[in-house]
Design an enzyme around this catalytic site. Structure first.
Site, PDB file in Angstrom:
ATOM      1  CG  PHE A 126      38.210  37.609  33.754  1.00  0.00           C
ATOM      2  CD1 PHE A 126      36.855  37.372  33.884  1.00  0.00           C
ATOM      3  CD2 PHE A 126      39.064  37.120  34.730  1.00  0.00           C
ATOM      4  CE1 PHE A 126      36.348  36.652  34.967  1.00  0.00           C
ATOM      5  CE2 PHE A 126      38.571  36.400  35.809  1.00  0.00           C
ATOM      6  CZ  PHE A 126      37.216  36.170  35.929  1.00  0.00           C
ATOM      7  CG  ASP A 164      44.411  42.079  36.643  1.00  0.00           C
ATOM      8  OD1 ASP A 164      45.144  41.210  37.147  1.00  0.00           O
ATOM      9  OD2 ASP A 164      43.167  41.975  36.590  1.00  0.00           O
ATOM     10  CE  LYS A 204      43.540  33.767  38.224  1.00  0.00           C
ATOM     11  NZ  LYS A 204      42.483  33.006  38.899  1.00  0.00           N
TER      12      LYS A 204
END
Length: 402
Positions: free
Chosen positions: A141, A226, A255
């Protein structure tokens, strides 16, 4: 009709149904706790998918944002501003890298990493034009843009959004042999999550990340980590790659970099890699804006002390010990994760992840399901041990059918 029902009804009528949120309407929040429109308190055990690592309303971050709001919030990259150099310098130092390319959202940062790897492949590695290939892992993801869903194996995220962007090869996560076979002369990068979040907080086999690092170095391929969800303290280290002593060629961050206050993301790498850009080739009007830089600078300062990483490590050990005791009792099939981040696989006989999440909500704890049978637990790193234990007690009650 209650205030909650009115808000949900209005949302259903006027908002695209691209999410399926739990039926709670949050009005205020502080630390690890949220309060809804009817005054009910809930323990936040999701932390905005790690965007709220430092908790709701963190005083240092709010004060940094307020101070910057009074000065200047946006200049665009047409001009310099007085927070940008410090942000780039200090984030690069935190990562042990040389250069930063700031963006806004995580997906933008992943797109930037893809573009960067391709450009590096053509200009530095010498890959023939249009032939660059990037290897990714199944069940990844990395976001939801058209290019990113092109290399997703989640049909819910991918279906009906074609035609898809070429140039990606998918291999099983954790399989070094498959990764080695997939790397060719035209491979420019391997893009991986050090821990797969959406897939259920899956930790790869021991030695996998170190093996990826060795392979990519041998093949002159960029290793892109990531760390949008796994980085910035979540796993008990600044970056999840550190658990195997690995430093990738490129970090993709987002984030928590914005402290849950503003969206901030960045690609961080060497001057050789990010130095391939020239003016006009890539950009973002809001990327690296003064407000974002002010907040992110405070995030970096908080992480530099190591206190939050240590807290996540110690509380994470406690969390995984307690969750591990649930395995084998018939309600939990497996627990995965690292630090203050866990995936709990619920036995089908005890309900779906969604059903368990709703039952926890009724008891004042907010988590979220993924892939049908798994619930994710990722509280803010500032959560107190007593609050964490209270939330775990509620989970035990739900699993026991109390």
């Amino acid at each position: 009709m209650s205030a909650t029902e009115r808000a949900i009804a209005s949302t259903e009528a006027h908002s695209a149904h691209n999410y399926h949120p739990l039926p709670v309407v949050v009005a205020t929040a502080d630390g690890a706790w949220m309060t809804d429109v009817e005054g009910r308190r809930f323990l936040d055990m999701l932390a905005g998918y790690s965007a709220l690592n430092f908790g709701h309303g963190n005083r240092r971050l709010i004060d940094a944002a307020k101070a910057q709001l009074e000065r200047v919030t946006l200049t665009s990259r047409a001009f310099h501003h007085d927070r940008f150099a410090d942000f780039c310098t200090q984030l690069a130092e935190l990562c042990g890298m040389e250069m930063v390319l700031p963006m806004n959202t995580g997906a933008e940062a992943v797109e930037t990493a893809v573009k960067t790897a391709r450009k590096w492949g053509y200009q530095v590695k010498g890959v023939p034009p249009g032939q660059a290939k990037i290897v990714v892992a199944a069940n990844n993801f990395h976001g939801r843009t058209t290019t990113i869903v092109s290399f997703s194996t989640d049909q819910e995220a991918r279906a009906d959004f074609g035609p898809y962007t070429p140039g990606f090869e998918i291999v099983p996560y954790g399989d070094l042999t498959a990764l080695q076979a997939a790397c060719s002369a035209n491979t420019v990068a391997v893009l991986l999550e050090p821990i797969q979040g959406e897939a259920g907080v899956l930790v790869p086999p021991a030695g996998y990340l170190a093996g990826v690092r060795e392979l990519t170095r041998e093949r002159n391929v960029l290793f892109i980590a990531d760390e949008i969800q796994s980085g910035l303290g979540r796993t008990g280290r600044t970056f999840a790659c550190e658990h195997e002593g690995v430093v990738p060629d490129m970090y993709v961050l987002g984030k928590a970099l914005g402290g849950g206050v503003v969206p901030v993301s960045a690609v961080v790498s060497s001057s050789e890699v990010l130095g391939v850009y020239r003016p006009g080739e890539h950009g973002s009007t809001f990327g690296g804006n003064p407000l974002a830089c002010a907040v992110a600078l405070e995030v970096v300062a908080m992480l530099r002390t190591g206190e939050l990483q240590q807290r996540a490590s110690e509380l994470g050990d406690h969390l995984h010990h307690e969750l591990g005791l649930l395995v084998g009792g018939g309600a939990v099939d497996a627990v995965s994760g690292r630090g203050l981040w866990a995936g709990v696989d619920i036995a089908p006989s005890h309900g779906t992840g969604r059903e368990i999440s709703e039952k926890l909500m009724d008891r004042g704890v907010l988590v979220k399901d993924t892939h049908g049978s798994t619930i994710r637990i990722a509280p803010p790193l500032v959560i107190g041990k007593e609050d964490l234990d209270w939330g775990l007690d509620r989970l035990r009650e739900v699993l026991a059918g109390a």
